[in-house]
Write an enzyme that holds these catalytic residues in place. Structure first.
Site, mmCIF file in Angstrom:
data_model
loop_
_atom_site.group_PDB
_atom_site.id
_atom_site.type_symbol
_atom_site.label_atom_id
_atom_site.label_comp_id
_atom_site.label_asym_id
_atom_site.label_seq_id
_atom_site.Cartn_x
_atom_site.Cartn_y
_atom_site.Cartn_z
ATOM 1 N N HIS B 267 86.531 4.260 7.664
ATOM 2 C CA HIS B 267 86.094 2.866 7.773
ATOM 3 C C HIS B 267 86.674 2.244 9.040
ATOM 4 C CE1 HIS B 267 85.008 -1.162 6.707
ATOM 5 N NE2 HIS B 267 84.434 -0.743 5.602
ATOM 6 N N ARG B 331 79.262 2.242 10.600
ATOM 7 C CA ARG B 331 80.688 2.546 10.474
ATOM 8 C C ARG B 331 81.152 3.736 11.306
ATOM 9 N NH1 ARG B 331 81.610 1.791 3.910
ATOM 10 N NH2 ARG B 331 81.340 -0.455 3.919
ATOM 11 N N HIS B 402 88.589 6.454 4.027
ATOM 12 C CA HIS B 402 88.139 5.477 3.054
ATOM 13 C C HIS B 402 87.481 6.093 1.813
ATOM 14 C CE1 HIS B 402 86.786 1.688 1.545
ATOM 15 N NE2 HIS B 402 85.510 1.925 1.754
ATOM 16 N N SER B 441 79.016 2.608 -3.896
ATOM 17 C CA SER B 441 79.954 3.433 -4.674
ATOM 18 C C SER B 441 80.135 2.855 -6.077
ATOM 19 C CB SER B 441 81.299 3.557 -3.967
ATOM 20 O OG SER B 441 81.865 2.296 -3.745
#
Lengths: 209, 639
Positions: B267, B331, B402, B441
């Site tokens: 991230h 990202r 991350h 997620s």
């Protein structure tokens, strides 16, 4: 700081200091200890893991103690047993809805004000600072935060009476004291849960009988 | 190949799950009570699975290493949870959500699973609302949504910056209801040490009581791993410090294949490391890049405070390299660009491993109030951690590990290659391909636990109703316990000089330097060598004080680090094998002339599925070829 201390201790073949910690970003609620006489230390609205050494003077002696409350027995060093909190939640901290039985999410509108207030109560991390700060070892700020969250939402109203009776009964049974409106819990809560939640808990409780 | 059967139902994509549900085997209510299920983990997937299975009447045993199930690291998710509700009337649909996820995952995920995740997303939101999760609402009382990176619709439901906490507490409440009813028995402060197989089927686990040190045996008809990802392999990450891969890794060594271990999301916007003792890199929501400008000084080693560096001596490197997307590139691209500048010596701060994220211009143009309304809580959090006020001086940010897209290989029913062993949530590999999109997620974890596993597990358990209660006084449990205890004894008896954390830190540095955002064959091979050396040193010079029969946090850490040494080697093996760049996996040898990822669909449109072949033997690679029936594979571009 405790990591550094423990590294030093282990390298000198001593036992490290045991303490609970996990997310290190102030959200999981694992960490918690009395630091210089305050739960989570002298800085307000933060958890122990966010308490940086820059808040202390060079060479200052720092006093660290575990939570002191009868319902939170010490396990080892700074680790206490907070399972009493889980037991209170198990007694009634839920809305009875089975997976698959939920109505369409927008079929029950919720006033924005209520939703926002419910959110402000719901952010409790269950760390136990309120109990540790209270001279009566009362869990009422913790219990009232959950009661308030559900009391403010239409989804939670259905079982409101049963919930408040069950949670308060369990809280008493586990040996937590009662609230005498000192407000130490509010002052020390890392998530700034308000004392008005306790007022709502009391109202809900009277209504339930 | 013959060992992998993904069991994807026939028929058109939109009918597969419907067809599966209609034809899967069921267990009669009277038999459910006699069937025991172990669920390891109490995050969004574990707690939702345990409560949903409890509601159905199975006898569930739920385990976590924390003191309470409410502390699992799903609690730290910030931004939100996606669903294809199309409340804003902006053209969203199950198909569009599915399509965004497949594309965001750079065409390395399994179509059927992703479509199903999108399909159940709406039920997840309904269920959370019913459980009293205080999502943000509009004035009319309906649910509010916001936009997230990489998509053109507004489908992210949120509870300020604490959506993960609120969803997790929702799952925790439904779990509590089942605990009260006696359908779920909760075992906190337990660490799973190993998986027990009987006749090739998962039949139980060995755990260690983290308070007493006691070794315990638990039998069940099926075992579900909801144990999260392995991002702490970098030591510093956005994960909780005790998050670990050990349960999944033990299952892998017992025969569960591991898929795409090399796919790890880094991230871009995290609070960087400030000193040597820092144990954690806290995430700063990527929404900040809407108004913040990323820059470094134009002159390497410029020591002036940020505000003293004039405009013409600043290098806004994202705007320079990606004029079309500027600071809002995805990202992986943003992370790599920041690393490139720091590696070249332009980093800022004491460690030189940070870049500025500057709100000066946004505050000047929109006013301080407007910025406070959008990002007030994040600015506060940044100030708490660093002591520096982002309203006055730019934030310093740096990428951090991350989320792990890789995990245990599962078929359509979420079963691993060990019969009776399931993996759900971040612990499996199936839905995010080579890169996960924001806010998906939570969606996947809750979908797996509440709405998918309860259907698929009955398909297996229907054939287990004649198996009586699994007794734990059998040789299989004896042997597995013996080997688990031997390993603990081995760790504790080394009595060397260095702590488990110091080894973890060094492992993390090797991983970060060579197996992080940008990888190449030379670096990967070197990392493999270094890790083998460090692993040998670990087993020679580790110091774990105390004994195994007591509360011993150092012993816990040591076991997790020992497993990470092994997983790291598989991860590198996977990264070496995949000679292409896709999603978060960027191989420097495989890039376009202007530095973009170069995917190789002809040779690598498959899931790498690794079989453990025993100590010292090379891993066996199986390939699950990815067939795209609905979606056409395309190149992503951000210029």
């Amino acid at each position: 700081m405790l990591d550094a201390l423990n590294k030093k201790l282990i390298e000198a073949n001593n036992d490290p200091v045991a303490f609970d910690h996990d997310c290190r970003e102030g959200i999981c609620g694992s960490c918690g200890m009395f630091i210089n006489g305050h739960p989570h230390g002298p800085v307000s609205a933060i958890t122990t893991c966010h308490l940086s050494m820059r808040y202390f003077k060079d060479g200052e002696t720092i006093w660290i103690e575990p939570w002191r409350a009868k319902p939170f027995p010490v396990i080892k060093d700074l680790i206490v047993d907070r399972s009493a909190f889980d037991k209170i939640q198990t007694a009634g901290g839920f809305i009875s809805v089975n997976t698959g039985a939920a109505p369409e999410a927008n079929s029950i509108p919720v006033k924005k004000k209520n939703a926002d207030e419910a959110f402000d109560s719901s952010i409790c991390i269950g760390c136990g600072a309120c109990v540790a700060a209270c001279k009566n070892a009362s869990a009422m700020l913790f219990v009232s935060a959950k009661i308030s969250q559900f009391a403010l939402l239409p989804q939670g109203r259905v079982e409101a009476k049963d919930r408040v009776r069950a949670m308060v009964e369990k809280m008493d049974e586990l040996g937590f004291g009662n609230c005498s409106n000192t407000g130490a819990c509010e002052a020390e809560c890392p998530k700034e849960i308000k004392l008005t939640n306790i007022a709502r808990l009391n109202r809900e409780y009277y209504k339930a009988y | 190949m013959e060992k992998l059967n993904s069991k994807i139902p026939d028929g058109p994509l939109s009918q597969k799950w419907i067809k599966f549900k209609a034809s899967s085997k069921l267990v009669n209510p009277a038999n459910k009570k006699k069937l025991e299920i172990i669920v390891v983990g109490t995050g969004l997937s574990g707690a939702s699975a345990a409560s949903a299975l409890g509601e159905l009447g199975y006898s569930v045993k739920n385990f976590c290493y924390q003191d309470s199930p409410r502390r699992a690291h799903s609690v730290a998710a910030q931004g939100g949870i996606n669903a294809a509700k199309n409340y804003p009337n902006d053209g969203d649909s199950v198909y569009r959500l599915f399509h965004d996820m497949i594309k965001g995952g750079d065409y390395r995920a399994r179509e059927a699973n992703v479509y199903r995740a999108a399909e159940v997303s709406n039920q997840v939101i309904d269920h959370f609302a019913a459980l009293g999760v205080p999502f943000a609402r509009d004035y009319g009382g309906t649910l509010d949504t916001r936009s997230f990176g990489g998509v053109q619709v507004s489908r992210t439901f949120y509870a300020k910056g604490q959506t993960g906490q609120q969803c997790l507490l929702g799952c925790y409440s439904s779990l509590n209801r089942q605990i009260k009813k006696g359908n779920v028995k909760m075992f906190p402060r337990r660490e799973m040490l190993d998986l027990v197989l009987i006749n090739g089927k998962a039949r139980g686990i060995i755990t260690r009581n983290l308070i007493t040190g006691e070794i315990e045996r638990h039998g069940a008809h099926a075992v579900v791993l909801a144990t999260g990802g392995y991002g702490t392999i970098y030591y510093l990450s956005t994960l909780a410090v005790s998050s670990n891969a050990s349960a999944a890794w033990k299952a892998h060594k017992r025969g569960a294949f591991f898929a795409n271990p090399g796919f790890i999301q880094i991230h871009p916007t995290c609070v960087p490391q400030l000193n040597e003792f820092q144990s954690k890199l806290t995430l700063m929501s990527e929404s900040l890049r809407n108004d913040g400008r990323v820059w470094v000084p134009e002159v390497s080693g410029d020591k002036r405070p940020a505000n003293d560096i004039p405009e013409e001596e600043r290098d806004y490197f994202l705007e320079r390299r990606y004029p079309a997307f500027g600071n809002l590139v995805p990202r992986d691209v943003a992370s790599r660009a920041a690393k490139e500048r720091c590696d070249a010596g332009y980093g800022v701060g004491e460690t030189k491993l940070a870049v500025y994220l500057d709100f000066r211009d946004a505050i000047k143009n929109q006013g301080k109030k407007a910025i406070e309304n959008k990002y007030g809580n994040l600015f506060e959090m940044y100030k708490t951690i660093t002591g520096s006020d982002p309203y006055d001086e730019p934030m310093r940010i740096y990428p951090a590990g991350h989320y792990t897209m890789g995990g245990l290989w599962v078929d359509y029913e979420l079963m691993t290659t060990i019969p009776g062993l399931y993996a759900i949530g971040e612990a499996n590999f199936s839905d995010h391909g080579a890169n996960r999109l924001g806010a998906s997620s939570l969606m996947q974890a809750a979908g797996d636990g509440y709405f998918i596993l309860p259907y698929t597990i009955s398909n297996y358990l229907a054939d287990q109703i004649r198996i009586p209660k699994i007794l734990t006084d059998v040789p299989e449990f004896d042997e597995t316990q013996k080997s688990a205890v031997e390993r603990l004894n081995k760790l504790i008896s080394i009595k060397g000089k260095q702590t488990a954390s110091s080894f973890h830190k060094r492992l993390g540095k090797i991983m970060w330097d060579h197996v992080g955002m940008a990888r190449n064959e030379k670096g990967l091979s070197k990392a493999l060598e270094l890790i083998k050396e460090l692993q040998a040193e670990f087993w020679r010079d580790l110091n774990v004080p105390g004994s195994i029969n007591e509360l011993n946090q150092e012993l816990e850490k040591a076991g997790r680090v020992a497993d990470y040494f092994e997983l790291a080697q598989l991860l590198i093996t996977d990264a070496l094998n995949r000679k292409e760049s896709c999603g978060a996996h960027f191989r420097e040898e495989f890039q376009t002339p202007d530095g973009e990822a170069s995917r190789n669909d002809n040779e690598y449109a498959y899931v790498s599925v690794w079989e453990y072949a025993g100590e010292g033997n090379p891993y066996i690679l199986h390939k699950e070829e990815l067939k795209f029936e609905e979606v056409e594979m395309k190149v992503r571009s951000y210029k």
